[in-house]
Design a protein around this motif. Structure first.
Motif, PDB file in Angstrom:
ATOM      1  N   ARG A   4       0.753   6.605   1.165  1.00  0.00           N
ATOM      2  CA  ARG A   4       0.093   5.343   1.503  1.00  0.00           C
ATOM      3  C   ARG A   4      -1.353   5.387   1.024  1.00  0.00           C
ATOM      4  N   TYR A   5      -1.705   4.380   0.227  1.00  0.00           N
ATOM      5  CA  TYR A   5      -3.068   4.251  -0.284  1.00  0.00           C
ATOM      6  C   TYR A   5      -3.863   3.276   0.586  1.00  0.00           C
ATOM      7  N   GLU A  25       0.816  -1.224   0.000  1.00  0.00           N
ATOM      8  CA  GLU A  25       0.000   0.000   0.000  1.00  0.00           C
ATOM      9  C   GLU A  25       0.846   1.269   0.000  1.00  0.00           C
ATOM     10  N   SER A  26       2.141   1.146   0.339  1.00  0.00           N
ATOM     11  CA  SER A  26       2.999   2.328   0.503  1.00  0.00           C
ATOM     12  C   SER A  26       4.022   2.441  -0.623  1.00  0.00           C
ATOM     13  N   LEU A  27       4.257   3.677  -1.042  1.00  0.00           N
ATOM     14  CA  LEU A  27       5.226   3.969  -2.094  1.00  0.00           C
ATOM     15  C   LEU A  27       6.167   5.072  -1.626  1.00  0.00           C
ATOM     16  N   SER A  66      -2.414   1.583  -5.085  1.00  0.00           N
ATOM     17  CA  SER A  66      -0.965   1.766  -5.050  1.00  0.00           C
ATOM     18  C   SER A  66      -0.326   1.291  -6.348  1.00  0.00           C
ATOM     19  N   LYS A  67      -0.771   0.136  -6.872  1.00  0.00           N
ATOM     20  CA  LYS A  67      -0.246  -0.378  -8.146  1.00  0.00           C
ATOM     21  C   LYS A  67      -0.593   0.560  -9.290  1.00  0.00           C
ATOM     22  N   ARG A  68      -1.795   1.157  -9.233  1.00  0.00           N
ATOM     23  CA  ARG A  68      -2.197   2.096 -10.279  1.00  0.00           C
ATOM     24  C   ARG A  68      -1.265   3.312 -10.293  1.00  0.00           C
ATOM     25  N   ALA A  69      -0.919   3.806  -9.106  1.00  0.00           N
ATOM     26  CA  ALA A  69       0.008   4.939  -9.025  1.00  0.00           C
ATOM     27  C   ALA A  69       1.391   4.550  -9.522  1.00  0.00           C
TER      28      ALA A  69
END
Length: 664
Positions: A88-89, A45-47, A95-98
């Motif tokens: 964080r989504y 969920e976090s990038l 998160s993968k879309r971003a």
């Protein structure tokens, strides 16, 4: 034909994706190497958003708008002064879309000076324990809204910036920051005042009400008799410093008018605190914050501040991560002090000039004294130690090599202060030449087949505008006054053609910065009371920039363990002597070099001081080199005092402050 076109488009896209992937991997490597942030190969969920941080001009509101395009954001964490952020989504899908859509996306920095390309990577759990807000230094207070907007306007309008004033030579260096003095003139050449020469008129009458309020509220115990008014334009600052103990009493107060600003405080142990000074607030420094902590303003056009509730940043809350950029305005400070009439008797003798009169004065009083100091403790020393010095200098610094190899093929490059010429042979595609004050070091360059000549760095006999690039590695810190250090930078710029670049390295006061200890400090030796006799024949001289900031990788530092250089004085010098492999206690000091050249010399050499009792024995001498170690922001501030240049980049590299300049 249509099939061929589609094939070409597919091939082009493949190359674009490959290039993006390479840059993304480089960003991951940089984050891990310099920040300790480890990216993971699986979706979370976090990038981490490389390049998307407050440190490289990306605003919180701006980044939030971008990342919210891919889904609801639970948290956006932007560490102060860092070129990256964490997002964080709520779901891994968002998160993968971003990750897929925002990698390689360009956004404009807050000051519109450059396009910033974002590189995203997945990370595990993000811990913010180490980024908790720092408490105020002991003895420091910030009183908000001390004056009303009407009182602020009256104070600002009372300043007559146009009246003629006598400006001393020392103050000419402040031409980029307007300054006025009342009561007593602050003397920048010795950081003191002349108590016997008060200025006519005393303090302005308009300050009486303000000072009466400060006395009544208990912010000060004595009415000040000295006032310095500084006007800071956006982008201007002041180097870190401690107001001279013997010059002023304990309490120092400063009123911020016109705009807010962040002031940086630093403890000698490396602890730092960035303190916001709101508009119309009063800063009160007493005790430890006054006597022990340095304070200064980093020259920049934006400050990192807490995002206020009034800003429309959505519902995202992340405690201390709720930071954004605030554009600086024109700030005027009224700093009041009480001139001291008796010696300082504070509880901090290690930094008190009154309690260390045997080491004063710390700085040369004029150009002649500065030249003599450098001749004795720089030029003569390098002539003596040249052969040994060269034997320990064989590994070029990676980031210097990176700078040189990024230059265009055929570029003309000057290494000003080239030493033994270890950078002159880095790239066969460059036309490089070197110059150095030491004849013996230049002779070593000649033996290696490099082009080098002897000259003073302050006057290089090369035509103006003839170089595509210059490097100055571990040179400028050997100049003993701010004016001479600025003159050496000015000489570098003179050699450059328009568009040319210069790379400058100097030793850093902060040998531990952002949790990054210099290798030099990591290998510091333990002194356990008893001074051992030092066998200098078994020691390598790992004192220069290659090991003060970073030990030469080919050098065996284990041989230092258990040894201690306990030199505390040098004949004919009032400067403190640094204990090798410890943090710096002073910005201006002498650093020992233990000579190992196969010869023995009797104790009492004119320019050395033995580290252990000589008795009737002969020992290898210990030479002492003068250094001015730079505080954070000091090198940038000096560079920005130059005309016609742009600071492209500044960074910390293993115990050194470094800048890349471009000549406009």
């Amino acid at each position: 034909m249509e099939i061929d076109c589609n094939s070409q488009r597919s091939q082009k896209l493949s190359k674009t994706e490959k290039k993006l992937r390479q840059k993304q991997m480089k960003a991951r490597h940089t984050l891990l190497k310099h920040e300790g942030i480890e990216c993971v190969s699986y979706p979370t969920e976090s990038l981490v958003v490389a390049n998307g941080g407050l440190g490289n001009g990306v605003n919180r509101r701006q980044l939030l708008c971008v990342v919210e395009e891919c889904g609801p954001v639970e948290a956006l964490l932007m560490p102060p002064n860092k070129p990256y952020s964490f997002v964080r989504y709520g779901t891994i899908e968002d998160s993968k879309r971003a990750y897929d859509s925002l990698n390689g996306k360009e956004i404009l920095s807050e000051d519109c000076s450059q396009n910033v390309v974002l590189y995203l990577s997945f990370v595990g759990k993000v811990s913010w324990e180490d980024m908790a807000p720092t408490a105020l230094p002991p003895g420091l207070r910030v009183i908000e809204e001390l004056v009303s907007p009407e009182e602020e306007r009256e104070l600002l309008e009372s300043i007559n910036w146009t009246e003629d004033e006598v400006i001393s030579n020392a103050q000419r260096s402040l031409k980029h920051r307007r300054v006025k003095h009342f009561g007593y003139e602050f003397q920048y050449d010795n950081n003191n005042v002349d108590r016997d020469r008060p200025l006519p008129g005393g303090l302005p009458d308009i300050c009486n009400t303000l000072l009466a309020k400060c006395l009544e509220m208990g912010y000060i115990k004595h009415k000040p008799d000295q006032l310095t008014i500084n006007q800071y334009e956006p982008g201007q600052g002041i180097p870190s410093h401690i107001d001279t103990h013997s010059a002023f009493e304990d309490e120092i107060i400063s009123l911020s008018l016109g705009a807010e600003i962040v002031m940086d405080f630093k403890h000698p142990d490396g602890c730092a605190a960035a303190i916001m000074l709101p508009q119309r607030s009063l800063l009160v420094m007493t005790g430890e914050s006054r006597y022990l902590w340095t304070h200064g303003i980093t020259p920049r056009k934006f400050d990192v501040v807490q995002a206020s509730k009034g800003q429309n940043i959505g519902t995202v809350t992340a405690d201390i991560g709720d930071l954004t950029l605030s554009k600086r305005g024109r700030r005027t400070s009224f700093t009041f002090r009480k001139v001291r009439r008796s010696p300082c008797n504070c509880s901090y003798p290690s930094v008190c000039d009154s309690q260390h009169k045997d080491t004063a004065p710390m700085f040369p009083a004029n150009e002649r004294e500065a030249s003599m100091l450098e001749e004795k403790f720089v030029h003569e020393v390098y002539e003596e130690i040249a052969r040994h010095f060269s034997s320990t200098r064989h590994s070029p610094w990676p980031r210097v090599v990176e700078f040189l190899r990024a230059l265009p093929c055929g570029a003309i490059v000057a290494d000003v202060g080239c030493g033994n010429g270890k950078y002159l042979g880095v790239s066969p595609n460059l036309y490089m030449f070197g110059c150095d004050r030491s004849k013996n070091l230049v002779d070593i360059c000649g033996v290696k087949g490099f082009q080098a000549f002897v000259c003073d760095v302050l006057s290089v006999p090369i035509r103006s505008g003839s170089c595509d690039a210059c490097i100055s590695i571990a040179v400028i810190h050997h100049f003993s006054t701010a004016e001479r250090r600025l003159a050496s930078l000015r000489e570098l710029v003179r050699l450059l053609r328009p568009g040319g670049k210069a790379l400058v390295y100097v030793w850093a006061m902060e040998q531990e910065y952002n949790k990054q200890k210099s290798k030099y400090l990591k290998e510091k030796r333990a002194c356990k009371g008893k001074v051992e006799e030092i066998d200098t024949s078994a020691m390598k001289a790992a004192d220069d920039n290659d090991c003060q900031g970073s030990v030469d990788p080919n050098e065996d530092v284990s041989q230092y363990k258990g040894r201690c250089c306990n030199v505390t004085q040098v004949a004919h010098s009032n400067l403190p002597v640094h204990t090798n492999r410890t943090s710096f206690d002073s910005q201006d000091l002498l650093v020992p070099w233990h000579l190992k050249d196969g010869t023995k010399q009797k104790a009492g050499h004119a320019n050395s001081h033995l580290a252990s009792p000589a008795d009737s024995h002969t020992l290898s001498p210990v030479f002492h080199r003068y250094y001015h170690v730079f505080c954070e922001g000091e090198l940038e501030q000096a560079c920005k005092a130059l005309d016609g240049i742009k600071v492209q980049k500044s960074y910390y590299d293993q115990g050194n402050w470094c800048v890349v300049l471009e000549k406009l």
